[in-house]
Motif scaffolding. Sequence first.
Motif, PDB file in Angstrom:
ATOM      1  N   LYS A   1     -14.827  -2.617   3.540  1.00 26.45           N
ATOM      2  CA  LYS A   1     -14.432  -4.041   3.552  1.00 26.45           C
ATOM      3  C   LYS A   1     -13.604  -4.364   2.307  1.00 26.45           C
ATOM      4  O   LYS A   1     -12.611  -5.095   2.372  1.00 26.45           O
ATOM      5  N   ILE A   2     -14.038  -3.839   1.177  1.00 22.53           N
ATOM      6  CA  ILE A   2     -13.288  -4.082  -0.071  1.00 22.53           C
ATOM      7  C   ILE A   2     -11.895  -3.460   0.033  1.00 22.53           C
ATOM      8  O   ILE A   2     -10.884  -4.085  -0.333  1.00 22.53           O
ATOM      9  N   ASP A   3     -11.799  -2.242   0.591  1.00 24.63           N
ATOM     10  CA  ASP A   3     -10.481  -1.601   0.753  1.00 24.63           C
ATOM     11  C   ASP A   3      -9.578  -2.469   1.635  1.00 24.63           C
ATOM     12  O   ASP A   3      -8.385  -2.632   1.355  1.00 24.63           O
ATOM     13  N   ALA A   4     -10.158  -3.035   2.716  1.00 25.00           N
ATOM     14  CA  ALA A   4      -9.364  -3.900   3.608  1.00 25.00           C
ATOM     15  C   ALA A   4      -8.874  -5.130   2.839  1.00 25.00           C
ATOM     16  O   ALA A   4      -7.714  -5.542   2.984  1.00 25.00           O
ATOM     17  N   ASP A   5      -9.748  -5.711   2.006  1.00 20.91           N
ATOM     18  CA  ASP A   5      -9.349  -6.887   1.203  1.00 20.91           C
ATOM     19  C   ASP A   5      -8.236  -6.516   0.229  1.00 20.91           C
ATOM     20  O   ASP A   5      -7.264  -7.256   0.073  1.00 20.91           O
TER      21      ASP A   5
END
Length: 93
Positions: free
Chosen positions: A13-17
């Motif tokens: 999720k952090i990578d997507a953000d």
Amino acid sequence: MESLDQLRDRIDKIDADIFSLIAERFEITNQVGIYKAMHQLPAKDELRELKQYERISALAEQFELDPQMAKDFLAVIIDKVVENHIDIAEQIE
Ligand SMILES: O=C(O)C(=O)C[C@]1(C(=O)O)C=C[C@@H](O)C=C1
């Protein structure tokens, strides 16, 4: 304690953000590229870059990250931005 899968989900999720924000940054820098091309300004602004690297280095320290890693990361992005500016200028010519 979270499971490995849960921890990996949070990482994903952090990578997507991060990539969503990087894409937004490129949308903005493309507008800068168009402005520069229309006003015959150079693709690269060394002084602005120096300020950017100083700022990112201070920001990294604030978050207890390695300032050199932060500068290397920003350099990859800025180098690509400059390439894009050159492409935009060639298209507008
Ligand atoms: O601020 C600018 O003039 C930009 O073109 C943006 C940017 C950046 O990505 O931060 C990219 C290239 C320049 O050399 C300096 C900064």
